[in-house]
Design a protein around this motif. Structure first.
Motif, mmCIF file in Angstrom:
data_model
loop_
_atom_site.group_PDB
_atom_site.id
_atom_site.type_symbol
_atom_site.label_atom_id
_atom_site.label_comp_id
_atom_site.label_asym_id
_atom_site.label_seq_id
_atom_site.Cartn_x
_atom_site.Cartn_y
_atom_site.Cartn_z
ATOM 1 N N GLY A 46 30.310 42.082 47.394
ATOM 2 C CA GLY A 46 30.288 42.612 46.039
ATOM 3 C C GLY A 46 29.838 41.521 45.080
ATOM 4 N N ILE A 47 29.080 41.907 44.067
ATOM 5 C CA ILE A 47 28.621 40.962 43.053
ATOM 6 C C ILE A 47 29.184 41.374 41.706
ATOM 7 C CG2 ILE A 47 26.622 39.934 41.912
ATOM 8 C CD1 ILE A 47 24.995 40.520 44.411
ATOM 9 N N VAL A 48 29.877 40.452 41.061
ATOM 10 C CA VAL A 48 30.543 40.730 39.792
ATOM 11 C C VAL A 48 29.910 39.874 38.694
ATOM 12 C CG1 VAL A 48 32.729 40.645 38.527
ATOM 13 C CG2 VAL A 48 32.715 41.281 40.962
ATOM 14 N N ASN A 49 29.627 40.516 37.565
ATOM 15 C CA ASN A 49 29.133 39.785 36.395
ATOM 16 C C ASN A 49 30.316 39.553 35.453
ATOM 17 O OD1 ASN A 49 27.859 38.718 34.187
ATOM 18 N ND2 ASN A 49 26.601 40.520 33.759
ATOM 19 N N ARG A 50 30.808 38.329 35.457
ATOM 20 C CA ARG A 50 31.942 37.973 34.612
ATOM 21 C C ARG A 50 31.491 37.126 33.416
ATOM 22 N NH1 ARG A 50 36.992 33.976 36.205
ATOM 23 N NH2 ARG A 50 38.419 34.640 34.558
ATOM 24 N N SER A 51 30.222 37.133 33.103
ATOM 25 C CA SER A 51 29.684 36.202 32.118
ATOM 26 C C SER A 51 29.723 36.720 30.687
ATOM 27 C CB SER A 51 28.236 35.850 32.475
ATOM 28 O OG SER A 51 27.396 36.985 32.323
ATOM 29 N N SER A 120 42.713 35.147 40.010
ATOM 30 C CA SER A 120 43.862 35.037 40.917
ATOM 31 C C SER A 120 43.498 35.753 42.213
ATOM 32 C CB SER A 120 45.098 35.681 40.293
ATOM 33 O OG SER A 120 44.944 37.091 40.215
ATOM 34 N N TRP A 121 44.172 35.392 43.297
ATOM 35 C CA TRP A 121 43.856 36.030 44.570
ATOM 36 C C TRP A 121 44.310 37.488 44.584
ATOM 37 C CZ3 TRP A 121 40.076 34.301 47.034
ATOM 38 C CH2 TRP A 121 39.784 32.930 47.024
ATOM 39 N N ASP A 122 45.318 37.806 43.801
ATOM 40 C CA ASP A 122 45.696 39.216 43.661
ATOM 41 C C ASP A 122 44.560 40.004 43.027
ATOM 42 O OD1 ASP A 122 48.176 38.854 44.784
ATOM 43 O OD2 ASP A 122 49.235 38.647 42.871
ATOM 44 N N MET A 123 43.930 39.407 42.002
ATOM 45 C CA MET A 123 42.807 40.066 41.338
ATOM 46 C C MET A 123 41.631 40.221 42.306
ATOM 47 S SD MET A 123 41.487 41.374 38.554
ATOM 48 C CE MET A 123 42.481 40.754 37.176
ATOM 49 N N VAL A 124 41.330 39.161 43.063
ATOM 50 C CA VAL A 124 40.221 39.221 44.023
ATOM 51 C C VAL A 124 40.457 40.319 45.049
ATOM 52 C CG1 VAL A 124 39.023 37.964 45.858
ATOM 53 C CG2 VAL A 124 39.612 36.787 43.725
ATOM 54 N N GLN A 125 41.676 40.371 45.575
ATOM 55 C CA GLN A 125 41.979 41.383 46.592
ATOM 56 C C GLN A 125 41.928 42.792 46.020
ATOM 57 O OE1 GLN A 125 45.702 39.704 47.964
ATOM 58 N NE2 GLN A 125 44.713 38.683 49.706
ATOM 59 N N GLN A 126 42.341 42.952 44.757
ATOM 60 C CA GLN A 126 42.255 44.269 44.109
ATOM 61 C C GLN A 126 40.800 44.707 43.971
ATOM 62 O OE1 GLN A 126 44.352 44.271 40.351
ATOM 63 N NE2 GLN A 126 46.235 43.474 41.265
ATOM 64 N N ILE A 127 39.944 43.783 43.536
ATOM 65 C CA ILE A 127 38.516 44.110 43.372
ATOM 66 C C ILE A 127 37.901 44.479 44.719
ATOM 67 C CG2 ILE A 127 36.251 43.179 42.748
ATOM 68 C CD1 ILE A 127 37.673 41.418 40.680
ATOM 69 N N CYS A 128 38.207 43.681 45.737
ATOM 70 C CA CYS A 128 37.643 43.939 47.062
ATOM 71 C C CYS A 128 38.132 45.259 47.635
ATOM 72 C CB CYS A 128 37.989 42.783 48.016
ATOM 73 S SG CYS A 128 37.126 41.238 47.650
ATOM 74 N N ASN A 131 36.608 48.347 45.912
ATOM 75 C CA ASN A 131 35.182 48.539 46.115
ATOM 76 C C ASN A 131 34.752 48.439 47.576
ATOM 77 O OD1 ASN A 131 33.906 48.543 43.198
ATOM 78 N ND2 ASN A 131 35.509 46.980 43.206
ATOM 79 N N ASN A 132 35.740 48.310 48.470
ATOM 80 C CA ASN A 132 35.490 48.278 49.909
ATOM 81 C C ASN A 132 34.503 47.172 50.292
ATOM 82 O OD1 ASN A 132 35.886 49.175 52.558
ATOM 83 N ND2 ASN A 132 34.092 50.526 52.465
ATOM 84 N N VAL A 133 34.776 45.960 49.798
ATOM 85 C CA VAL A 133 33.958 44.804 50.160
ATOM 86 C C VAL A 133 34.855 43.717 50.730
ATOM 87 C CG1 VAL A 133 32.165 45.292 48.461
ATOM 88 C CG2 VAL A 133 34.084 43.822 47.822
ATOM 89 N N ASP A 134 34.237 42.767 51.431
ATOM 90 C CA ASP A 134 34.999 41.709 52.101
ATOM 91 C C ASP A 134 35.095 40.431 51.273
ATOM 92 O OD1 ASP A 134 35.205 43.366 54.410
ATOM 93 O OD2 ASP A 134 33.169 42.775 54.980
ATOM 94 N N ALA A 135 34.152 40.248 50.352
ATOM 95 C CA ALA A 135 34.135 39.037 49.520
ATOM 96 C C ALA A 135 33.326 39.337 48.272
ATOM 97 C CB ALA A 135 33.530 37.852 50.273
ATOM 98 N N ILE A 136 33.510 38.509 47.245
ATOM 99 C CA ILE A 136 32.760 38.738 46.015
ATOM 100 C C ILE A 136 32.052 37.459 45.564
ATOM 101 C CG2 ILE A 136 34.062 40.706 45.147
ATOM 102 C CD1 ILE A 136 35.685 38.776 43.415
#
Length: 346
Positions: A46-51, A120-128, A131-136
């Motif tokens: 997954g690609i996230v635009n946090r900018s 946070s890793w909780d946030m990363v895991q929620q996003i993944c 969206n059914n992805v393994d990494a962002i």
């Protein structure tokens, strides 16, 4: 006395030159492992635009908004071009089965052209998970800063009646600095696999009868920013790929006629003939020559791709004949073996 001292100086200089010339450097191209390696189980990206910058921080960007005659959203549009380009490049990577852009409602970037605090890793895991992805891959910052310099000169323009009248021509040079920063979050191992910020500049020029017209004439600025943003993302994607690089090796070329002949064979690409001569010198009664010949044999086997034999010859050169250069060479060979293992596992 002066003559003897002078002769001694020349003798020492001859020894130094001869010693320095006893080895010759040669470069060879090798494949090196990717700068960034991901867990083999990571297949969906997954690609996230946090900018996106907070509204209350936009005052810092006023100069950019004024100069950007194409619109106040240059940063947002440039960042979008970057994530699109990264998605396209990662989609070409056979390691990944899926690459998608992810829209999130997570906290936006505080601005200032610096990395925000990591997710946070909780946030990363929620996003993944959502969206059914393994990494962002996260575009953590994106910023364009513009600086303009003006100049004026006398000119003539045609008036309403077609008569030339004096006027002042305004010229502007706009230098835009583009900065982008990426992070890769691996939630499987809970590690940020990479964090890199890069920046580059683009220069636009224009002229007109007033400053606004001069800025409007610099029409290529927006397109240039987009193209550079795309290329920055493309370049970033290559950090996940093996790459070609040169390594430099030195081998012994003087001290015996076989070494000298071996150098000529190497220079003409006849490695086997060079190795035949070096192997004869392995039995030389002078341990220094024997150690150098063993070193050369290690070099020959590395060129062939036989690292096991290369290490054995390097060990022989150091352990049996005390060639200290061979110990460092052995470590270099072991690193090349390690690189090959890393590439085969990724």
């Amino acid at each position: 006395m002066k003559i003897n001292t002078l002769k001694l100086s020349y003798a020492l200089l001859f020894v130094i030159i001869t010693s320095c010339g006893s080895k010759k450097s040669i470069s060879t191209e090798v494949t090196k492992p990717a700068i960034v390696s991901l867990d083999p189980s990571i297949k969906r990206i997954g690609i996230v635009n946090r900018s996106i910058v907070k509204e209350d921080n936009n005052a810092l960007d006023k100069l950019d908004k004024i100069l950007s005659v194409e619109g106040a959203d240059l940063d947002k549009q440039g960042a979008h071009q970057a994530v699109l380009a990264l998605k396209n490049e990662l989609g070409k990577n056979a390691k990944f089965s899926e690459v998608k852009l992810i829209e999130t409602n997570t906290e936006v970037n505080p601005g200032g052209g610096v990395f925000p605090a990591p997710y946070s890793w909780d946030m990363v895991q929620q996003i993944c998970a959502a969206n059914n992805v393994d990494a962002i891959f996260v575009l953590s910052l994106y910023d364009t800063d513009a600086n303009a310099s003006y100049d004026t000169s006398n000119t003539k323009v045609k008036g309403p009646l077609g008569i030339e009248i004096p006027a002042i021509r305004h010229s502007v040079i706009i230098v835009t600095n583009i900065k982008a920063g990426w992070r890769i979050y691996d939630p499987i191992n809970k590690v940020i696999k990479d964090e890199l910020a890069v920046n580059t500049k683009t220069t636009s020029t224009g002229s007109g009868i007033n400053p606004v017209k001069a800025i409007e004439a610099a029409k290529n600025r927006k397109q240039s920013v987009f193209q550079i943003s795309q290329q920055m993302a493309i370049d970033y994607s290559t950090r996940l790929l093996p790459y070609k690089g040169n390594i430099y090796r030195k081998y012994y070329t003087s001290g015996t006629s076989n070494f000298e002949a071996g150098r000529r064979y190497v220079e003409t690409g006849q490695w086997e003939k060079a190795a035949e001569l070096w192997e004869k010198e392995v039995k030389n009664e002078d341990p220094e020559i024997a150690g150098q010949a063993s070193f050369n044999m290690a070099f020959y086997n590395e060129i062939k791709g036989d690292f096991t034999q290369a290490i054995e010859w390097a060990n022989k050169s150091y352990a049996e004949y005390g060639n200290k250069q061979a110990l460092k060479y052995k470590e270099d060979l072991e690193e090349r073996i390690s690189d090959r293992v890393r590439m085969s596992n990724n």
